[in-house]
Design a protein around this motif. Structure first.
Motif, PDB file in Angstrom:
ATOM      1  N   GLY A  43      39.362 103.521  45.121  1.00  0.00           N
ATOM      2  CA  GLY A  43      39.596 104.921  45.448  1.00  0.00           C
ATOM      3  C   GLY A  43      38.293 105.688  45.577  1.00  0.00           C
ATOM      4  N   GLU A  44      37.370 105.436  44.671  1.00  0.00           N
ATOM      5  CA  GLU A  44      36.066 106.107  44.713  1.00  0.00           C
ATOM      6  C   GLU A  44      35.290 105.717  45.964  1.00  0.00           C
ATOM      7  N   ILE A  45      35.299 104.428  46.297  1.00  0.00           N
ATOM      8  CA  ILE A  45      34.584 103.943  47.478  1.00  0.00           C
ATOM      9  C   ILE A  45      35.194 104.516  48.749  1.00  0.00           C
ATOM     10  N   ALA A  46      36.509 104.581  48.805  1.00  0.00           N
ATOM     11  CA  ALA A  46      37.195 105.097  49.990  1.00  0.00           C
ATOM     12  C   ALA A  46      36.733 106.516  50.321  1.00  0.00           C
ATOM     13  N   LEU A  47      36.690 107.386  49.301  1.00  0.00           N
ATOM     14  CA  LEU A  47      36.292 108.769  49.547  1.00  0.00           C
ATOM     15  C   LEU A  47      34.810 108.899  49.838  1.00  0.00           C
ATOM     16  N   GLN A  48      34.026 107.952  49.358  1.00  0.00           N
ATOM     17  CA  GLN A  48      32.583 108.000  49.596  1.00  0.00           C
ATOM     18  C   GLN A  48      32.246 107.732  51.056  1.00  0.00           C
ATOM     19  N   TYR A  49      33.010 106.845  51.708  1.00  0.00           N
ATOM     20  CA  TYR A  49      32.654 106.428  53.063  1.00  0.00           C
ATOM     21  C   TYR A  49      33.593 106.940  54.149  1.00  0.00           C
ATOM     22  N   ALA A  50      34.859 107.175  53.826  1.00  0.00           N
ATOM     23  CA  ALA A  50      35.798 107.638  54.851  1.00  0.00           C
ATOM     24  C   ALA A  50      35.805 109.158  54.907  1.00  0.00           C
ATOM     25  N   ASP A  51      35.996 109.699  56.109  1.00  0.00           N
ATOM     26  CA  ASP A  51      36.081 111.151  56.269  1.00  0.00           C
ATOM     27  C   ASP A  51      37.429 111.667  55.780  1.00  0.00           C
ATOM     28  N   LEU A  52      38.450 110.847  55.931  1.00  0.00           N
ATOM     29  CA  LEU A  52      39.780 111.182  55.404  1.00  0.00           C
ATOM     30  C   LEU A  52      40.417 109.893  54.905  1.00  0.00           C
ATOM     31  N   THR A  53      40.879 109.920  53.675  1.00  0.00           N
ATOM     32  CA  THR A  53      41.553 108.762  53.089  1.00  0.00           C
ATOM     33  C   THR A  53      43.017 109.095  52.837  1.00  0.00           C
ATOM     34  N   ILE A  54      43.895 108.234  53.308  1.00  0.00           N
ATOM     35  CA  ILE A  54      45.321 108.371  53.046  1.00  0.00           C
ATOM     36  C   ILE A  54      45.720 107.210  52.154  1.00  0.00           C
ATOM     37  N   VAL A  55      46.019 107.530  50.911  1.00  0.00           N
ATOM     38  CA  VAL A  55      46.401 106.508  49.941  1.00  0.00           C
ATOM     39  C   VAL A  55      47.895 106.258  50.067  1.00  0.00           C
ATOM     40  N   THR A  56      48.260 104.982  50.213  1.00  0.00           N
ATOM     41  CA  THR A  56      49.660 104.649  50.426  1.00  0.00           C
ATOM     42  C   THR A  56      50.034 103.402  49.644  1.00  0.00           C
ATOM     43  N   SER A  57      51.266 102.970  49.799  1.00  0.00           N
ATOM     44  CA  SER A  57      51.727 101.756  49.120  1.00  0.00           C
ATOM     45  C   SER A  57      51.384 100.539  49.960  1.00  0.00           C
ATOM     46  N   ASP A  58      51.060  99.441  49.308  1.00  0.00           N
ATOM     47  CA  ASP A  58      50.732  98.210  50.022  1.00  0.00           C
ATOM     48  C   ASP A  58      51.186  97.010  49.199  1.00  0.00           C
ATOM     49  N   ASN A  59      52.347  96.485  49.534  1.00  0.00           N
ATOM     50  CA  ASN A  59      52.890  95.301  48.882  1.00  0.00           C
ATOM     51  C   ASN A  59      52.869  95.421  47.353  1.00  0.00           C
ATOM     52  N   PRO A  60      53.655  96.305  46.774  1.00  0.00           N
ATOM     53  CA  PRO A  60      53.632  96.535  45.332  1.00  0.00           C
ATOM     54  C   PRO A  60      54.195  95.386  44.504  1.00  0.00           C
ATOM     55  N   ARG A  61      54.847  94.447  45.184  1.00  0.00           N
ATOM     56  CA  ARG A  61      55.477  93.337  44.474  1.00  0.00           C
ATOM     57  C   ARG A  61      56.454  93.890  43.420  1.00  0.00           C
ATOM     58  N   THR A  62      56.245  93.586  42.141  1.00  0.00           N
ATOM     59  CA  THR A  62      57.203  94.059  41.123  1.00  0.00           C
ATOM     60  C   THR A  62      56.773  95.356  40.462  1.00  0.00           C
ATOM     61  N   GLU A  63      55.633  95.896  40.853  1.00  0.00           N
ATOM     62  CA  GLU A  63      55.133  97.139  40.252  1.00  0.00           C
ATOM     63  C   GLU A  63      55.711  98.364  40.941  1.00  0.00           C
ATOM     64  N   ASP A  64      55.651  99.469  40.235  1.00  0.00           N
ATOM     65  CA  ASP A  64      56.059 100.757  40.786  1.00  0.00           C
ATOM     66  C   ASP A  64      54.961 101.239  41.728  1.00  0.00           C
TER      67      ASP A  64
END
Length: 297
Positions: A164-185
Motif C-alpha cells: 500500500g505504501e509503495i503504491a501511493l509512492q509511485y502511482a498518481d492514483l491508486t484504487i485498492v480492490t479485492s484480488d482472489n481473497p480465497r477464504t479471507e474476508d
C-alpha cells in the motif's frame, strides 16, 4: 565454472562482475550494453513498446520491441548478442526480435484500439515486485499512472501495508480492490493494505468490487486525456476469468479471451488429485471461493 564449459560467453557490460568473469572465462567472450560489442543508441521508451538503433561494429539496424520498459533494452541486446554468437545474421536477428511478445502477465500490453490510454497487466505480488514494475512504468509514462491492485488472501499479510505504501509512492492514483481473497474476508485484506497508506494523502480510493474498480479506473482514464493504467492481476484459482477491458476478457494467466464483460465466474475447474479425500477438499475450497464471488455486488 560455467564459462569454462562453453564455447561462447555473452556478458552485460553494466554488470560490475563482468570484468572478473571475462578474465577467468575460458571461452570466447562478447559484451552488450553501453560501450559493448552490441549496443543501443537513440533509445525511445513508449507506453507500449521500445524503439532503438542497435549497433555491432559497422552494422546498424532499427529495432522495435512491443514490450515497454527500460529493461527491454538490455534484454533485447542480450538476445541479439546470443543470436549472433549462434551464427544468426545480424538483420535476420533484428527482424525476429521485433516479433517478440514478452511473457504473459509481465508488463503485458492489453490492446485498447482507439483509446488514448494504455492498459498493462503485471502479476507483481510482492513489495519489491510492485516497486520495480511501477518504477519502470514511471520511466516511460507520459501521463498519470492509475494503479488498480489488491493482495491475495491466505498469504503473507505483512506485505500488504508495504505494498500500500509503495503504491501511493509511485502511482498518481491508486484504487485498492479485492484480488482472489480465497477464504479471507476481502474487506480485512483491504484494511491491511490501507494501514501502510499515509492517511494525509488523498490519491487513493477503495472499491472492493474488482470489476467496478477497473471500470472506474478506465472511466477516469477516458475523461482525463492520455493516461497509463496499471492493473495488477495476481495468480488466481485455475480457470477463473476476471474482469474486462473494453470488450477484452482476461484469463487467469493473462490470456485474452473472446467476448465482453462476464465478471468473475466459475470455469469448471476439475482438481487433478488421486486421493478422493484431497480432491473433495480441494473442490470444496474452490466452491467456497466461487460462492463468495457470486454473492458479491
Amino acid at each position: 565454472l560455467l564459462f569454462s564449459q562453453c564455447e561462447y560467453g555473452v556478458f552485460n557490460k553494466a554488470d560490475p562482475a563482468t570484468p572478473k568473469m571475462i578474465e577467468e572465462a575460458k571461452c570466447v567472450c562478447s559484451t552488450f550494453g553501453e560501450d559493448g560489442d552490441i549496443r543501443a543508441e537513440n533509445v525511445v521508451l513508449e507506453s507500449d513498446h521500445v524503439e532503438m538503433d542497435v549497433c555491432e561494429g559497422e552494422q546498424r539496424g532499427k529495432l522495435r520491441i512491443g514490450i515497454p520498459g527500460r529493461f527491454t533494452v538490455s534484454n533485447g541486446l542480450m538476445a541479439l548478442a546470443i543470436a549472433r554468437k549462434l551464427g544468426m545474421n545480424f538483420h535476420t536477428a533484428i527482424t525476429a526480435l521485433s516479433q517478440a511478445k514478452g511473457v504473459k502477465g509481465r508488463i503485458e500490453v492489453v490492446p485498447t484500439p482507439g483509446k488514448d490510454y494504455t492498459v498493462l497487466i503485471d502479476y507483481a505480488h510482492t513489495p519489491d515486485g510492485l516497486e520495480n514494475v511501477l518504477r519502470s512504468v514511471k520511466d516511460f509514462c507520459k501521463g498519470r499512472v492509475i494503479l488498480v491492485f489488491g493482495c491475495g488472501g491466505d498469504r503473507d499479510s505483512k506485505k500488504r501495508p508495504m505494498m500500500g505504501e509503495i503504491a501511493l509512492q509511485y502511482a498518481d492514483l491508486t484504487i485498492v480492490t479485492s484480488d482472489n481473497p480465497r477464504t479471507e474476508d476481502p474487506a480485512k485484506i483491504i484494511e491491511d493494505i490501507v494501514k501502510g497508506i499515509d492517511q494525509g494523502k488523498n490519491n487513493y480510493e477503495i472499491i472492493e468490487n474488482r470489476p467496478k474498480a477497473i471500470h472506474h479506473a478506465m472511466d477516469i482514464a477516458e475523461k482525463n486525456g492520455r493516461k497509463v493504467m496499471m492493473k495488477f492481476l495476481l495468480e488466481c484459482a485455475p480457470q477463473y476469468v476476471f474482469d474486462k477491458y473494453d470488450g477484452v476478457r482476461i484469463g487467469p494467466k493473462g490470456e485474452r479471451l473472446r467476448g465482453g464483460y462476464h465478471g468473475a465466474f466459475y470455469g469448471g475447474w476439475k482438481p487433478c488429485f488421486v486421493n478422493p479425500m484431497v480432491k473433495a477438499s480441494a473442490q470444496k475450497f474452490v466452491d467456497k471461493v466461487v460462492e463468495r464471488y457470486h454473492n458479491r455486488d
